[in-house]
Design a protein around this motif. Structure first.
Motif, PDB file in Angstrom:
ATOM      1  N   PRO A  49      22.894  46.129 -79.639  1.00  0.00           N
ATOM      2  CA  PRO A  49      22.664  45.298 -78.446  1.00  0.00           C
ATOM      3  C   PRO A  49      22.732  46.143 -77.178  1.00  0.00           C
ATOM      4  O   PRO A  49      23.521  47.087 -77.087  1.00  0.00           O
ATOM      5  CB  PRO A  49      23.816  44.290 -78.494  1.00  0.00           C
ATOM      6  CG  PRO A  49      24.348  44.331 -79.891  1.00  0.00           C
ATOM      7  CD  PRO A  49      24.105  45.729 -80.370  1.00  0.00           C
ATOM      8  N   ILE A  50      21.887  45.815 -76.205  1.00  0.00           N
ATOM      9  CA  ILE A  50      21.955  46.487 -74.909  1.00  0.00           C
ATOM     10  C   ILE A  50      23.222  46.022 -74.200  1.00  0.00           C
ATOM     11  O   ILE A  50      23.537  44.834 -74.165  1.00  0.00           O
ATOM     12  CB  ILE A  50      20.710  46.175 -74.061  1.00  0.00           C
ATOM     13  CG1 ILE A  50      19.457  46.713 -74.757  1.00  0.00           C
ATOM     14  CG2 ILE A  50      20.831  46.767 -72.661  1.00  0.00           C
ATOM     15  CD1 ILE A  50      18.170  46.385 -74.049  1.00  0.00           C
ATOM     16  N   GLU A  51      23.951  46.965 -73.634  1.00  0.00           N
ATOM     17  CA  GLU A  51      25.218  46.650 -72.981  1.00  0.00           C
ATOM     18  C   GLU A  51      25.029  45.635 -71.854  1.00  0.00           C
ATOM     19  O   GLU A  51      24.083  45.724 -71.074  1.00  0.00           O
ATOM     20  CB  GLU A  51      25.843  47.940 -72.432  1.00  0.00           C
ATOM     21  CG  GLU A  51      27.290  47.771 -71.981  1.00  0.00           C
ATOM     22  CD  GLU A  51      27.912  49.095 -71.579  1.00  0.00           C
ATOM     23  OE1 GLU A  51      29.064  49.072 -71.123  1.00  0.00           O
ATOM     24  OE2 GLU A  51      27.240  50.140 -71.720  1.00  0.00           O
ATOM     25  N   ASN A  52      25.939  44.672 -71.793  1.00  0.00           N
ATOM     26  CA  ASN A  52      25.940  43.617 -70.766  1.00  0.00           C
ATOM     27  C   ASN A  52      24.731  42.682 -70.871  1.00  0.00           C
ATOM     28  O   ASN A  52      24.408  41.977 -69.912  1.00  0.00           O
ATOM     29  CB  ASN A  52      26.000  44.208 -69.350  1.00  0.00           C
ATOM     30  CG  ASN A  52      27.252  45.037 -69.122  1.00  0.00           C
ATOM     31  OD1 ASN A  52      28.327  44.687 -69.623  1.00  0.00           O
ATOM     32  ND2 ASN A  52      27.120  46.133 -68.385  1.00  0.00           N
ATOM     33  N   GLN A  53      24.067  42.671 -72.019  1.00  0.00           N
ATOM     34  CA  GLN A  53      22.917  41.787 -72.212  1.00  0.00           C
ATOM     35  C   GLN A  53      23.161  40.738 -73.300  1.00  0.00           C
ATOM     36  O   GLN A  53      22.251  40.018 -73.679  1.00  0.00           O
ATOM     37  CB  GLN A  53      21.671  42.614 -72.571  1.00  0.00           C
ATOM     38  CG  GLN A  53      21.178  43.540 -71.470  1.00  0.00           C
ATOM     39  CD  GLN A  53      20.630  42.753 -70.292  1.00  0.00           C
ATOM     40  OE1 GLN A  53      19.951  41.750 -70.451  1.00  0.00           O
ATOM     41  NE2 GLN A  53      20.933  43.213 -69.088  1.00  0.00           N
ATOM     42  N   THR A  54      24.395  40.671 -73.784  1.00  0.00           N
ATOM     43  CA  THR A  54      24.728  39.717 -74.840  1.00  0.00           C
ATOM     44  C   THR A  54      25.229  38.408 -74.235  1.00  0.00           C
ATOM     45  O   THR A  54      26.140  38.412 -73.409  1.00  0.00           O
ATOM     46  CB  THR A  54      25.793  40.300 -75.782  1.00  0.00           C
ATOM     47  OG1 THR A  54      25.294  41.510 -76.367  1.00  0.00           O
ATOM     48  CG2 THR A  54      26.124  39.323 -76.898  1.00  0.00           C
ATOM     49  N   LYS A  55      24.621  37.298 -74.655  1.00  0.00           N
ATOM     50  CA  LYS A  55      25.005  35.980 -74.156  1.00  0.00           C
ATOM     51  C   LYS A  55      25.161  35.014 -75.328  1.00  0.00           C
ATOM     52  O   LYS A  55      24.626  35.230 -76.415  1.00  0.00           O
ATOM     53  CB  LYS A  55      23.939  35.447 -73.191  1.00  0.00           C
ATOM     54  CG  LYS A  55      23.738  36.314 -71.953  1.00  0.00           C
ATOM     55  CD  LYS A  55      22.650  35.725 -71.068  1.00  0.00           C
ATOM     56  CE  LYS A  55      22.431  36.596 -69.825  1.00  0.00           C
ATOM     57  NZ  LYS A  55      21.366  36.047 -68.949  1.00  0.00           N
ATOM     58  N   TYR A  91      25.429  34.494 -80.824  1.00  0.00           N
ATOM     59  CA  TYR A  91      25.088  35.290 -79.643  1.00  0.00           C
ATOM     60  C   TYR A  91      23.620  35.716 -79.696  1.00  0.00           C
ATOM     61  O   TYR A  91      23.036  35.882 -80.760  1.00  0.00           O
ATOM     62  CB  TYR A  91      25.976  36.532 -79.539  1.00  0.00           C
ATOM     63  CG  TYR A  91      27.433  36.207 -79.322  1.00  0.00           C
ATOM     64  CD1 TYR A  91      27.954  36.088 -78.036  1.00  0.00           C
ATOM     65  CD2 TYR A  91      28.287  35.998 -80.402  1.00  0.00           C
ATOM     66  CE1 TYR A  91      29.291  35.781 -77.831  1.00  0.00           C
ATOM     67  CE2 TYR A  91      29.618  35.684 -80.209  1.00  0.00           C
ATOM     68  CZ  TYR A  91      30.124  35.578 -78.921  1.00  0.00           C
ATOM     69  OH  TYR A  91      31.442  35.269 -78.720  1.00  0.00           O
ATOM     70  N   SER A  93      20.944  38.659 -77.732  1.00  0.00           N
ATOM     71  CA  SER A  93      20.975  39.879 -76.928  1.00  0.00           C
ATOM     72  C   SER A  93      19.653  40.618 -77.030  1.00  0.00           C
ATOM     73  O   SER A  93      18.956  40.530 -78.044  1.00  0.00           O
ATOM     74  CB  SER A  93      22.100  40.806 -77.396  1.00  0.00           C
ATOM     75  OG  SER A  93      22.114  42.012 -76.651  1.00  0.00           O
ATOM     76  N   LYS A  94      19.317  41.333 -75.966  1.00  0.00           N
ATOM     77  CA  LYS A  94      18.222  42.280 -76.037  1.00  0.00           C
ATOM     78  C   LYS A  94      18.716  43.493 -76.820  1.00  0.00           C
ATOM     79  O   LYS A  94      19.849  43.936 -76.653  1.00  0.00           O
ATOM     80  CB  LYS A  94      17.782  42.695 -74.636  1.00  0.00           C
ATOM     81  CG  LYS A  94      17.138  41.563 -73.832  1.00  0.00           C
ATOM     82  CD  LYS A  94      16.687  42.060 -72.461  1.00  0.00           C
ATOM     83  CE  LYS A  94      16.022  40.931 -71.671  1.00  0.00           C
ATOM     84  NZ  LYS A  94      15.586  41.389 -70.328  1.00  0.00           N
ATOM     85  N   LYS A  96      18.220  47.498 -78.588  1.00  0.00           N
ATOM     86  CA  LYS A  96      17.658  48.824 -78.351  1.00  0.00           C
ATOM     87  C   LYS A  96      17.787  49.650 -79.622  1.00  0.00           C
ATOM     88  O   LYS A  96      18.647  49.401 -80.475  1.00  0.00           O
ATOM     89  CB  LYS A  96      18.379  49.523 -77.209  1.00  0.00           C
ATOM     90  CG  LYS A  96      19.855  49.797 -77.483  1.00  0.00           C
ATOM     91  CD  LYS A  96      20.527  50.513 -76.321  1.00  0.00           C
ATOM     92  CE  LYS A  96      22.024  50.742 -76.609  1.00  0.00           C
ATOM     93  NZ  LYS A  96      22.680  51.463 -75.497  1.00  0.00           N
TER      94      LYS A  96
END
Length: 199
Positions: A49-55, A91, A93-94, A96
């Motif tokens: 997951p891209i950091e700070n992109q998980t919701k 969750y 997330s974008k 990578k």
């Protein structure tokens, strides 16, 4: 009356994050490397997951389960089922791709089929802990030698004259030593017979 059901066996989420599925790679290894030992490098690509992109998933509210109510006469039954939008992780997330080089330590005498584990180095799904990377060592065929357990075999076609009068030849071992093979004097070599050289 309210009746709650998770289906047969139920669907309950653990308080601890689940682990992402491990990934496995098969690595072809020369017989020489099994005999002498070696460190090999392998390039692998993993997804994280891209950091700070998980919701939290908007479909299930972060539970990983979708709930629906079914009325059955005087009762209302609550059915829980895995959320397909977030793959039941809870969750979104974008993602990578990351390319990394791992070093596989092949010890002397390691058997084919051995699994070398890299804990927490594999893919990571949103809301889950990273999976492992598993490297399975596979033995390449050798042009002359064959391994059976901890022994090395070399097959040699000989002439009738060799079988009756004696045989002598050399071959290169896996550690580059030249090994002399010589049949005992006045010994007839039978078809399929085996000579043992210790060490």
């Amino acid at each position: 009356m309210l009746f709650r059901s998770g289906g047969f066996g139920g669907h309950q989420r653990s308080s601890e994050p689940r682990k992402t599925k491990d990934i496995t790679f098969n690595l072809k290894v020369n017989l020489e490397d099994f005999f002498n030992g070696r460190v090999k490098k392998l390039a692998v690509t993993i997804t994280r997951p891209i950091e700070n992109q998980t919701k939290k998933c908007t479909e299930c509210g972060g539970t990983g389960l979708k709930q629906r109510m079914i009325r059955m006469g005087p009762m209302i039954q609550q059915i829980n089922s895995p959320c397909d939008r977030c793959n039941s992780t809870g969750y979104m997330s974008k993602m990578k791709e990351e390319r990394k080089i791992i070093e596989i330590n092949i010890d002397k005498g390691d058997p084919p089929g051995k699994a070398v584990m890299f804990r927490g180095e594999g893919n990571q799904d949103p809301g889950k802990t990273p999976g492992d990377i598993r490297i399975i060592l596979e033995q390449k065929e050798h042009g002359l030698l064959n391994r059976v357990g901890n022994d090395i075999f070399v097959s040699k076609k000989i002439t009738l004259v060799n079988a009756l009068t004696g045989l002598e030849f050399t071959f290169a071992h896996l550690d580059k030593r030249n090994i002399l093979v010589k049949s005992p004097i006045n010994t007839v070599i039978d078809h399929g017979s085996t000579m043992v050289i210790k060490g």
